[in-house]
Enzyme design. Structure first.
Site, PDB file in Angstrom:
ATOM      1  N   GLN B 124       0.809  -1.133   0.131  1.00 53.45           N
ATOM      2  CA  GLN B 124      -0.220  -0.021   0.025  1.00 53.45           C
ATOM      3  C   GLN B 124       0.921   1.177  -0.251  1.00 53.45           C
ATOM      4  OE1 GLN B 124      -1.224   1.164   4.030  1.00 53.45           O
ATOM      5  NE2 GLN B 124      -3.055   1.710   3.258  1.00 53.45           N
ATOM      6  N   GLY B 125       1.043   1.860  -1.118  1.00 52.01           N
ATOM      7  CA  GLY B 125       1.777   3.144  -1.289  1.00 52.01           C
ATOM      8  C   GLY B 125       0.892   4.278  -0.967  1.00 52.01           C
ATOM      9  N   TYR B 126       0.562   4.731   0.354  1.00 55.01           N
ATOM     10  CA  TYR B 126      -0.183   5.941   0.447  1.00 55.01           C
ATOM     11  C   TYR B 126       0.934   7.082   1.268  1.00 55.01           C
ATOM     12  CZ  TYR B 126      -4.681   3.468   0.385  1.00 55.01           C
ATOM     13  OH  TYR B 126      -5.741   2.812  -0.199  1.00 55.01           O
ATOM     14  N   SER B 127       1.325   6.668   2.468  1.00 59.74           N
ATOM     15  CA  SER B 127       2.091   7.858   3.127  1.00 59.74           C
ATOM     16  C   SER B 127       3.392   8.092   2.602  1.00 59.74           C
ATOM     17  CB  SER B 127       2.607   7.043   4.597  1.00 59.74           C
ATOM     18  OG  SER B 127       1.423   6.387   5.356  1.00 59.74           O
ATOM     19  N   SER B 159       4.704  -0.942   4.085  1.00 54.61           N
ATOM     20  CA  SER B 159       4.990  -2.345   4.599  1.00 54.61           C
ATOM     21  C   SER B 159       4.960  -3.543   3.382  1.00 54.61           C
ATOM     22  CB  SER B 159       3.534  -2.676   5.745  1.00 54.61           C
ATOM     23  OG  SER B 159       3.408  -1.723   6.497  1.00 54.61           O
ATOM     24  N   GLU B 242      -9.800  -1.122   6.974  1.00 50.98           N
ATOM     25  CA  GLU B 242      -8.625  -1.645   7.970  1.00 50.98           C
ATOM     26  C   GLU B 242      -8.834  -1.425   9.211  1.00 50.98           C
ATOM     27  OE1 GLU B 242      -3.916  -0.413   7.430  1.00 50.98           O
ATOM     28  OE2 GLU B 242      -5.427   1.181   7.241  1.00 50.98           O
TER      29      GLU B 242
HETATM   30  C1  LIG Z   1       3.583  -0.333  11.736  1.00 42.92           C
HETATM   31  C2  LIG Z   1       3.257   0.622  10.585  1.00 42.92           C
HETATM   32  C3  LIG Z   1       2.849   0.245   9.384  1.00 42.92           C
HETATM   33  C4  LIG Z   1       2.603   1.113   8.140  1.00 42.92           C
HETATM   34  N1  LIG Z   1       2.233   0.839   7.118  1.00 42.92           N
HETATM   35  C5  LIG Z   1       1.961   1.562   6.178  1.00 42.92           C
HETATM   36  C6  LIG Z   1       1.699   0.990   4.622  1.00 42.92           C
HETATM   37  O1  LIG Z   1       1.844   0.020   4.502  1.00 42.92           O
HETATM   38  N2  LIG Z   1       1.530   1.995   3.754  1.00 42.92           N
HETATM   39  C7  LIG Z   1       1.526   3.502   3.994  1.00 42.92           C
HETATM   40  O2  LIG Z   1       1.150   4.184   3.123  1.00 42.92           O
HETATM   41  N3  LIG Z   1       1.677   3.908   5.340  1.00 42.92           N
HETATM   42  C8  LIG Z   1       1.911   2.804   6.310  1.00 42.92           C
HETATM   43  N4  LIG Z   1       2.163   3.255   7.427  1.00 42.92           N
HETATM   44  C9  LIG Z   1       2.075   4.813   7.857  1.00 42.92           C
HETATM   45  C10 LIG Z   1       1.145   5.507   8.665  1.00 42.92           C
HETATM   46  O3  LIG Z   1      -0.140   5.230   8.145  1.00 42.92           O
HETATM   47  C11 LIG Z   1       1.576   6.562   9.257  1.00 42.92           C
HETATM   48  O4  LIG Z   1       2.651   6.493  10.160  1.00 42.92           O
HETATM   49  C12 LIG Z   1       0.454   7.322  10.022  1.00 42.92           C
HETATM   50  O5  LIG Z   1      -0.720   7.678   9.362  1.00 42.92           O
HETATM   51  C13 LIG Z   1       1.072   8.682  10.996  1.00 42.92           C
HETATM   52  O6  LIG Z   1       1.709   9.539   9.875  1.00 42.92           O
HETATM   53  P1  LIG Z   1       3.142  10.142  10.203  1.00 42.92           P
HETATM   54  O7  LIG Z   1       4.015   8.890  10.651  1.00 42.92           O
HETATM   55  O8  LIG Z   1       3.555  11.103   9.277  1.00 42.92           O
HETATM   56  O9  LIG Z   1       2.759  10.876  11.723  1.00 42.92           O
HETATM   57  P2  LIG Z   1       2.480  12.350  11.834  1.00 42.92           P
HETATM   58  O10 LIG Z   1       1.216  12.781  10.986  1.00 42.92           O
HETATM   59  O11 LIG Z   1       3.564  13.273  11.483  1.00 42.92           O
HETATM   60  O12 LIG Z   1       2.078  12.401  13.128  1.00 42.92           O
HETATM   61  C14 LIG Z   1       2.867  12.711  14.270  1.00 42.92           C
HETATM   62  C15 LIG Z   1       2.352  13.086  15.733  1.00 42.92           C
HETATM   63  O13 LIG Z   1       1.559  14.270  15.288  1.00 42.92           O
HETATM   64  C16 LIG Z   1       0.168  14.071  15.634  1.00 42.92           C
HETATM   65  N5  LIG Z   1      -0.775  14.542  14.642  1.00 42.92           N
HETATM   66  C17 LIG Z   1      -0.746  14.777  13.531  1.00 42.92           C
HETATM   67  N6  LIG Z   1      -1.819  15.454  12.892  1.00 42.92           N
HETATM   68  C18 LIG Z   1      -2.610  15.644  14.080  1.00 42.92           C
HETATM   69  C19 LIG Z   1      -3.874  16.193  14.271  1.00 42.92           C
HETATM   70  N7  LIG Z   1      -4.361  16.831  13.221  1.00 42.92           N
HETATM   71  N8  LIG Z   1      -4.210  16.338  15.492  1.00 42.92           N
HETATM   72  C20 LIG Z   1      -3.611  15.855  16.511  1.00 42.92           C
HETATM   73  N9  LIG Z   1      -2.477  15.183  16.505  1.00 42.92           N
HETATM   74  C21 LIG Z   1      -2.032  15.004  15.164  1.00 42.92           C
HETATM   75  C22 LIG Z   1      -0.021  12.515  15.678  1.00 42.92           C
HETATM   76  O14 LIG Z   1      -1.030  11.905  16.271  1.00 42.92           O
HETATM   77  C23 LIG Z   1       1.371  11.937  16.050  1.00 42.92           C
HETATM   78  O15 LIG Z   1       1.291  11.754  17.325  1.00 42.92           O
HETATM   79  C24 LIG Z   1       2.443   2.578   8.617  1.00 42.92           C
HETATM   80  C25 LIG Z   1       2.798   2.939   9.933  1.00 42.92           C
HETATM   81  C26 LIG Z   1       3.071   2.208  10.766  1.00 42.92           C
HETATM   82  C27 LIG Z   1       3.564   2.418  12.100  1.00 42.92           C
END
Ligand SMILES: Cc1cc2nc3c(=O)[nH]c(=O)nc-3n(C[C@H](O)[C@H](O)[C@H](O)COP(=O)(O)OP(=O)(O)OC[C@H]3O[C@@H](n4cnc5c(N)ncnc54)[C@H](O)[C@@H]3O)c2cc1C
Lengths: 355, 397
Positions: B124-127, B159, B242
């Protein structure tokens, strides 16, 4: 498969809720809490709806409903911090007498609300050094503390070996004195026994346990309502109160407090339903569920009422909005009939490892 | 209140039990992507209707009518007997439902059969580095050049990208449009020239996810799901799938039973840990929370069957509560083990293969992934309790 309230149960809850929101505004609660009046008028109003006889069988002159019905009523009573002897007279006494099959002739007047039976179970749950009650034949000596309902006509009394007796409030040798607690919406008292003649209800600890379980679920349901109201009040207040030119509900710190309350509380609703259902239909899970539900609701009730107070700021701490009645109600429910730790211990003792 | 499924369903339960009695011994203990045994087992499951159950026959599924109770009974019986429930992964759990809903006939024909049989692995290529919680601000771009999209940019936390054959990927195709309306949902092969996958080691020590770089990656024009600019709606349909499935309460109960077993067998100073009142109370406190979530789950099941029941809020809190609870549960196991709780890797004193330590960290990942706990609280307060969004801050020019 349908897990939820029947339409009759929803109607029952609605009718109690309607009565309470019309007849029991906070000002009325305050009158009882300050000692100006007692809860007799409220109890009469609830009696007009049949509430005291909810669990009394039809043969004994009641509605013959089940534990889930009692739970939804209890929830409504908690939501409105209702002063009433519901727990002792409408839950504990009917369950005990009907399970034991003793003194059931009293239940007809319990069901109409004319007769109030209080409950002195504390000795059977966790005897304290301050108290101590002994039975010699059917003669009781000693005392029981934190007895539910200072205005009762009769008392169901437990000894530390979980025997149950019934005594009249005006029995020779029995003295009763009110005990002040932090919670003013429901009364407790101390009973002192000096060679009091009592009627044996049951020597079987199983009867005590079944009564206790029913009481635990009713208390948990009361806490569910108490906490739900505290959360609702927090959201309403947050949407009205403005600071920094914004309603405080738009501050994320405030929103997250509310979200955490909702996240903790919402599963509790299903838990209370299940525990009540188990009392009547799933005997092998009843005690375990009753203990866990009362313990868990105590934790969540404490968290929600304190957090709601915080959302209200200084106003939450004052007597003006009266939120403290909900805070104290949840606190009272937490302490009575077994603390969370004691109940979790009991839950463990009745469960073997699930598959 | 009626917790029974009814006699017609008890017959179905017997059928499932018979299947387990007959075939259960072939159920592999574990097995990830490309594991031969797991793939063979998946085939058996699909043939009997215990995997890909409601996916139409023409796409390689079993083709049964959706029946929530039957699915529940299968889940219950498999879990009770510890039978492998078949292959998972983002292709099966996320992409297939979306293709069924939004894919073209050709896409369904091409992708669903091999995906559900474990022959086509997806990531899944989202983030992106600059777009996590605020996913809609993603900037990997795709421009149409003749019959091909040309993709440039970077994904992160992808992932299983290192194992995957294909990727479903969110890209910006309409840079002028408002951010939610400029995204498209593309499918492409991971061996397309211009893709580079760099493993990212996570706190467990494994490299389960990756950084994925795209340089002039050429993708046939028709490999888009939904219309140009509709990618956000497509992606949201999947995120719904999910969230609920990350931390099921039955699995939490199984783990809790595991902690209890651990406490009943482990001793410190000759005393069984279950006899230590402090640990015992922590265990029972978690048991109460697991029970609350189990009851909540029954309510959600009931609301899916009885459409008039309202359980919206009850559903919204599942990801937040479930993942946090699971993390705490694994933490208790580590605490009761004392210094043995530190053991990891090839340490000879490891208990339970080190799964407690592993899952303790893994669930912290799930608290963050799939919408962080903070984002969940935003959703609960805004959509559940009707509280307003925070005011937007204008970006400085
Ligand atoms: C084990 C694991 C597997 C993953 N697998 C995939 C995958 O296969 N494909 C994919 O695309 N992504 C994947 N991800 C990515 C995941 O979706 C993101 O890590 C997640 O959405 C958070 O984004 P970020 O890491 O950029 O954190 P950030 O968005 O930078 O967040 C950092 C902190 O700021 C807080 N924050 C951010 N915005 C707000 C807000 N509006 N209000 C309050 N607090 C806020 C967050 O809660 C967090 O505490 C995976 C992540 C993990 C940990």
């Amino acid at each position: 498969m349908e897990f939820g309230l029947s339409s009759e149960q929803s109607l029952l809850q609605d009718s109690v809720t309607r009565y309470l929101s019309e007849q029991l505004p906070l000002d009325e609660v305050r009158k009882v809490a300050s000692g100006d009046v007692n809860d007799a008028a409220v109890w009469q109003g609830l009696a007009d709806l049949g509430i005291p006889g909810l669990l009394v069988s039809e043969a004994n002159g009641g509605l013959g409903l089940g534990s889930l019905d009692a739970a939804v009523v209890s929830e409504a009573l908690g939501y409105h911090v209702t002063p009433s002897p519901f727990l002792s007279s409408a839950v504990i006494a009917p369950v005990a007498l009907q399970t034991a099959g003793r003194c059931e002739d009293l239940l007809g007047s319990v069901a109409t609300g004319e007769l109030r039976i209080g409950a002195a179970l504390a000795e059977g749950i966790g005897a304290r050094a301050d108290a101590g009650l002994t039975a010699n034949g059917n003669t009781l000596n000693g005392k029981s503390l934190f007895v539910l309902d200072v205005d009762a006509d009769q008392y169901l009394v437990a000894t530390s070996d979980r025997k149950l007796y019934l005594v009249a409030a005006d029995a020779a040798g029995l003295s009763r004195s009110p005990l002040s607690t932090i919670e003013k919406t429901r009364s407790t008292c101390e009973l002192n026994f000096s060679n009091v003649d009592a009627t044996l209800v049951s020597e079987d600890p199983g009867v005590f346990d079944k009564t206790w379980d029913a009481a635990l679920v009713a208390v948990a349901a009361d806490t569910l309502g108490t906490a739900q109201s505290a959360l609702d009040q927090a959201v309403v207040y947050a949407m009205q109160r403005e600071q920094f030119n914004r309603v405080i509900a738009s501050f994320q710190a405030v929103k997250h407090m509310c979200a955490e309350m909702a996240a903790e509380l919402e599963p509790c609703r299903a838990m209370v339903w299940y525990a009540a259902h188990a009392l009547d239909e799933i005997p092998e899970e009843a005690t375990m569920m009753a203990c866990h539900t009362k313990a868990h609701l105590s934790e969540v009730g404490q968290f929600v009422t304190r957090t709601s107070t915080e959302v209200h700021g200084g106003m939450g701490f004052t007597d003006l909005v009266g939120l403290h009645y909900w805070f104290k109600r949840a606190g009272f429910n937490r302490q009575i009939l077994g603390s969370p730790e004691l109940l979790r211990e009991r839950a463990l003792s009745v469960t073997t490892l699930a598959a | 209140m009626d917790l029974s499924f009814g006699p017609e369903y008890e017959e179905f339960r017997t059928e499932v039990q018979q299947f387990i009695a007959e075939h259960g011994s072939k159920s592999p203990r574990q097995g990830g992507a490309r594991d031969k045994e797991a793939i063979a087992w998946q085939k058996v499951l699909i043939e009997h209707g215990y995997a890909a159950r409601t996916i139409p026959k023409e796409y390689g599924g079993f083709g049964a009518e959706p029946d929530i109770i039957k699915s529940r009974i299968i889940a219950e019986e498999f879990s009770k007997n510890q039978i492998n429930t078949g292959l998972g992964g983002q292709g099966i759990s996320m992409l297939v439902p979306v293709l069924l809903e939004m894919g073209t006939e050709e896409q369904k024909q091409e992708f669903i059969r091999p995906t559900i049989h474990g022959e086509m692995i997806w990531c899944q290529g989202y983030s992106e580095p600059g777009a996590g919680s605020d996913l809609a601000s993603l900037s990997t771009k795709a421009e149409l050049d003749g019959d091909e999209w040309v993709v440039n940019g970077q994904k992160i936390w992808t992932s299983t990208a290192h194992l995957a054959d294909w990727i479903f990927c969110l890209v910006r195709t309409e840079p002028e449009a408002p951010k939610h309306q400029g995204i498209s949902f593309l499918l492409f092969r991971m061996d397309t020239p211009g893709i580079e996958v760099r493993p990212l080691v996570d706190m467990t020590g494994d490299a389960n996810f990756n950084e994925t770089f795209f340089t002039d990656v050429r993708v046939p024009k028709h490999q888009i799901v939904g219309q140009r600019g509709q990618g956000w709606q497509v992606a949201n349909a999947i995120l719904g799938h999910e969230r609920g499935s990350l931390a099921p309460p039955d699995a939490a109960q199984t783990r809790l039973n595991g902690v209890r077993k651990l406490m009943e067998t482990e001793t410190v100073g000759g005393e069984k840990l279950i006899d230590n009142p402090v640990y015992r109370d922590r265990l029972m406190k978690l048991q109460g929370r697991v029970l609350a979530m189990k009851c909540n789950d029954i309510r959600l099941l009931s609301a899916r069957i009885n459409k008039t029941q309202d359980a919206k809020l009850a559903g919204m809190i599942v990801k937040l509560q479930g993942t946090e609870l699971r993390h705490e549960l694994e933490a208790l196991a580590i605490d009761v083990m004392g210094e043995i709780g530190l053991a990891y890797g090839d340490n000879p004193y490891l208990r339970g293969n080190g799964s407690w330590q592993y899952q303790y960290m893994y669930y912290l990942g799930l608290i963050i992934g799939g919408g962080t706990s903070q984002i969940q609280k935003n959703i609960i307060s805004e959509r559940g309790l009707g509280m307003p969004k925070e005011p937007k801050i204008e970006k400085k020019a």
